[in-house]
Design a protein around this motif. Structure first.
Motif, PDB file in Angstrom:
ATOM      1  N   UNK A 122     -45.481 -34.325 110.922  1.00 35.84           N
ATOM      2  CA  UNK A 122     -44.953 -33.528 109.812  1.00 35.84           C
ATOM      3  C   UNK A 122     -43.675 -34.173 109.280  1.00 35.84           C
ATOM      4  N   UNK A 123     -43.800 -35.361 108.766  1.00 36.52           N
ATOM      5  CA  UNK A 123     -42.646 -36.033 108.178  1.00 36.52           C
ATOM      6  C   UNK A 123     -43.133 -37.090 107.202  1.00 36.52           C
ATOM      7  N   UNK A 124     -42.232 -37.966 106.789  1.00 44.23           N
ATOM      8  CA  UNK A 124     -42.590 -38.992 105.816  1.00 44.23           C
ATOM      9  C   UNK A 124     -43.641 -39.945 106.382  1.00 44.23           C
ATOM     10  N   UNK A 125     -44.607 -40.249 105.550  1.00 43.81           N
ATOM     11  CA  UNK A 125     -45.709 -41.120 105.932  1.00 43.81           C
ATOM     12  C   UNK A 125     -45.864 -42.193 104.859  1.00 43.81           C
ATOM     13  N   UNK A 126     -46.190 -43.397 105.284  1.00 46.82           N
ATOM     14  CA  UNK A 126     -46.448 -44.478 104.337  1.00 46.82           C
ATOM     15  C   UNK A 126     -47.958 -44.671 104.200  1.00 46.82           C
ATOM     16  N   UNK A 127     -48.383 -44.920 102.981  1.00 49.50           N
ATOM     17  CA  UNK A 127     -49.807 -45.064 102.672  1.00 49.50           C
ATOM     18  C   UNK A 127     -50.073 -46.491 102.198  1.00 49.50           C
ATOM     19  N   UNK A 128     -50.967 -47.190 102.885  1.00 53.63           N
ATOM     20  CA  UNK A 128     -51.319 -48.569 102.547  1.00 53.63           C
ATOM     21  C   UNK A 128     -52.762 -48.586 102.049  1.00 53.63           C
ATOM     22  N   UNK A 129     -52.938 -48.901 100.794  1.00 57.28           N
ATOM     23  CA  UNK A 129     -54.265 -48.820 100.178  1.00 57.28           C
ATOM     24  C   UNK A 129     -55.193 -49.914 100.696  1.00 57.28           C
ATOM     25  N   UNK A 130     -56.372 -49.495 101.181  1.00 54.93           N
ATOM     26  CA  UNK A 130     -57.389 -50.435 101.641  1.00 54.93           C
ATOM     27  C   UNK A 130     -58.390 -50.766 100.548  1.00 54.93           C
ATOM     28  N   UNK A 131     -58.737 -49.768  99.742  1.00 56.23           N
ATOM     29  CA  UNK A 131     -59.743 -49.982  98.712  1.00 56.23           C
ATOM     30  C   UNK A 131     -60.147 -48.672  98.082  1.00 56.23           C
ATOM     31  N   UNK A 132     -61.308 -48.688  97.449  1.00 52.63           N
ATOM     32  CA  UNK A 132     -61.738 -47.534  96.665  1.00 52.63           C
ATOM     33  C   UNK A 132     -63.224 -47.297  96.862  1.00 52.63           C
ATOM     34  N   UNK A 133     -63.613 -46.024  96.799  1.00 53.34           N
ATOM     35  CA  UNK A 133     -65.021 -45.665  96.842  1.00 53.34           C
ATOM     36  C   UNK A 133     -65.342 -44.760  95.657  1.00 53.34           C
ATOM     37  N   UNK A 134     -66.611 -44.742  95.274  1.00 52.59           N
ATOM     38  CA  UNK A 134     -67.023 -43.961  94.116  1.00 52.59           C
ATOM     39  C   UNK A 134     -67.489 -44.862  92.988  1.00 52.59           C
ATOM     40  N   UNK A 135     -68.086 -44.260  91.978  1.00 49.90           N
ATOM     41  CA  UNK A 135     -68.614 -44.990  90.824  1.00 49.90           C
ATOM     42  C   UNK A 135     -67.529 -45.156  89.770  1.00 49.90           C
ATOM     43  N   UNK A 136     -67.234 -46.401  89.411  1.00 47.63           N
ATOM     44  CA  UNK A 136     -66.167 -46.672  88.441  1.00 47.63           C
ATOM     45  C   UNK A 136     -66.470 -46.095  87.058  1.00 47.63           C
ATOM     46  N   UNK A 137     -67.727 -45.789  86.785  1.00 43.33           N
ATOM     47  CA  UNK A 137     -68.084 -45.194  85.499  1.00 43.33           C
ATOM     48  C   UNK A 137     -67.586 -43.756  85.383  1.00 43.33           C
ATOM     49  N   UNK A 138     -67.263 -43.154  86.539  1.00 38.84           N
ATOM     50  CA  UNK A 138     -66.820 -41.765  86.550  1.00 38.84           C
ATOM     51  C   UNK A 138     -65.468 -41.679  87.262  1.00 38.84           C
ATOM     52  N   UNK A 139     -64.381 -41.987  86.552  1.00 39.50           N
ATOM     53  CA  UNK A 139     -63.044 -42.027  87.168  1.00 39.50           C
ATOM     54  C   UNK A 139     -62.650 -40.726  87.858  1.00 39.50           C
ATOM     55  N   UNK A 140     -63.185 -39.608  87.381  1.00 35.36           N
ATOM     56  CA  UNK A 140     -62.808 -38.322  87.968  1.00 35.36           C
ATOM     57  C   UNK A 140     -63.325 -38.158  89.394  1.00 35.36           C
ATOM     58  N   UNK A 141     -64.236 -39.034  89.817  1.00 36.16           N
ATOM     59  CA  UNK A 141     -64.783 -38.942  91.168  1.00 36.16           C
ATOM     60  C   UNK A 141     -64.343 -40.100  92.072  1.00 36.16           C
ATOM     61  N   UNK A 142     -63.492 -40.979  91.570  1.00 32.20           N
ATOM     62  CA  UNK A 142     -63.030 -42.105  92.377  1.00 32.20           C
ATOM     63  C   UNK A 142     -62.085 -41.624  93.478  1.00 32.20           C
ATOM     64  N   UNK A 143     -62.163 -42.277  94.623  1.00 30.76           N
ATOM     65  CA  UNK A 143     -61.328 -41.936  95.779  1.00 30.76           C
ATOM     66  C   UNK A 143     -60.715 -43.212  96.334  1.00 30.76           C
ATOM     67  N   UNK A 144     -59.395 -43.216  96.517  1.00 23.16           N
ATOM     68  CA  UNK A 144     -58.723 -44.329  97.180  1.00 23.16           C
ATOM     69  C   UNK A 144     -58.680 -44.064  98.679  1.00 23.16           C
TER      70      UNK A 144
END
Length: 323
Positions: free
Chosen positions: A256-278
């Motif tokens: 329960x404190x500050x956390x750092x987020x390191x992006x690995x990649x993305x999942x979902x269909x790029x044609x539908x940005x509203x459903x993309x997940x990092x």
């Protein structure tokens, strides 16, 4: 080679010789029988990277369900299979339970978020205009139930970025569009066996890094129309707004404190940005962030909620050391 225990007698190739006192002579493709991996281990040529990764991840998932008498035997007990897999690939370095050519995809693992099944069900009632009611359930797999989490092992088993560092059933999430880059790897072994026990390991990785904040898991189920969440769900916040969540690696990593987020990649269909997940690694710092190459420890796997990929749009590209 044969194994004998209270359950029965089993052969290396998958034959069941005796089971619970009853004589049998059948061949079963169990998760650890040689039959299950014959195409991997006995093939005439190197495997494709996709087939290699799929077979190894299947093995890890099954292996992680076992209860070892000695926890520090986790990597040594797997070393024979690791060496056999290594013989079927080219220029692929083994890194404490994962493989260099399968990175960063094999960093996208977590303790299973699908058990126990009933604890992930959300029961919904829909009332219609005619006064009738409809009943159905949804499944929320965006959290790890507490029953699946263990304390972190006291003895050093592996670097935090490896599934071998924690106890529990492992699942791999896949990473359709990876973006993190592996810069280098440093491994220190107590012997010449590079498939067994490890003294220390570091992974230098370059990716988008941004700070967030966690207030810990929900203490009760969260209702609502659009975003129902089950007890145990761990939301992440940035500037007071929830953008994602964490699947923690252990009971000690429900922080329960500050956390750092390191992006690995993305999942979902790029044609539908509203459903993309990092997809990202949730990290805690072991050194100050403003050092040349800051050092971090992994505490879980994180995902943004659908369409909340703007979080990383303003992140800095950073090279860090994972231990």
């Amino acid at each position: 080679m044969f194994w004998e225990c209270n359950e029965g007698t089993f052969a290396e190739d998958g034959h069941v010789v005796l089971k619970r006192g009853l004589a049998e002579c059948g061949q079963r493709e169990g998760p650890f029988s040689k039959l299950a991996y014959s195409s991997t281990l006995d093939g005439p040529s190197p495997m494709s990277q996709e087939a290699f990764a799929s077979q190894w991840e299947r093995l890890v998932k099954a292996y992680s369900t076992l209860k070892l008498t000695r926890g520090d035997d986790k990597l040594p007990a797997l070393s024979g299979l690791a060496a056999a897999f290594h013989s079927r690939t080219q220029n692929n370095e083994y890194i404490a339970g994962i493989w260099r050519q399968c990175l960063p995809k094999q960093l996208a693992w977590s303790i299973t978020s699908k058990k126990p099944e009933k604890e992930h069900q959300i029961f919904q009632v829909t009332e219609y205009k005619d006064g009738s009611k409809g009943y159905h359930t949804q499944t929320d797999n965006s959290f790890v139930h507490a029953s699946q989490l263990s304390r972190k092992p006291i003895t050093y088993l592996a670097p935090s970025f490896s599934w071998a560092a924690v106890d529990g059933e492992i699942q791999f999430h896949g990473l359709p569009r990876p973006c993190a880059r592996i810069k280098s790897i440093v491994l220190d072994f107590p012997s010449s066996n590079r498939f067994g026990r490890l003294k220390h390991g570091s992974l230098f990785i370059s990716a988008s890094l941004r700070q967030a904040w966690s207030c810990g898991p929900l203490n009760e189920d969260l209702g609502g129309v659009f975003c129902k969440r089950k007890k145990g769900y761990i939301p992440l916040y940035h500037e007071g707004w929830p953008f994602g969540y964490i699947l923690p690696d252990s009971l000690d990593d429900v922080v329960t404190f500050d956390i750092y987020c390191l992006k690995l990649g993305q999942e979902g269909n790029e044609k539908y940005p509203q459903f993309l997940v990092d997809m990202f690694l949730a990290l805690v710092p072991l050194q100050e962030e403003d050092t040349i190459t800051p050092k971090f420890r992994r505490i879980g796997l994180g995902k943004t909620m659908s369409g909340e990929t703007e979080f990383f749009s303003e992140a800095d590209l950073k090279t860090i050391e994972l231990v």
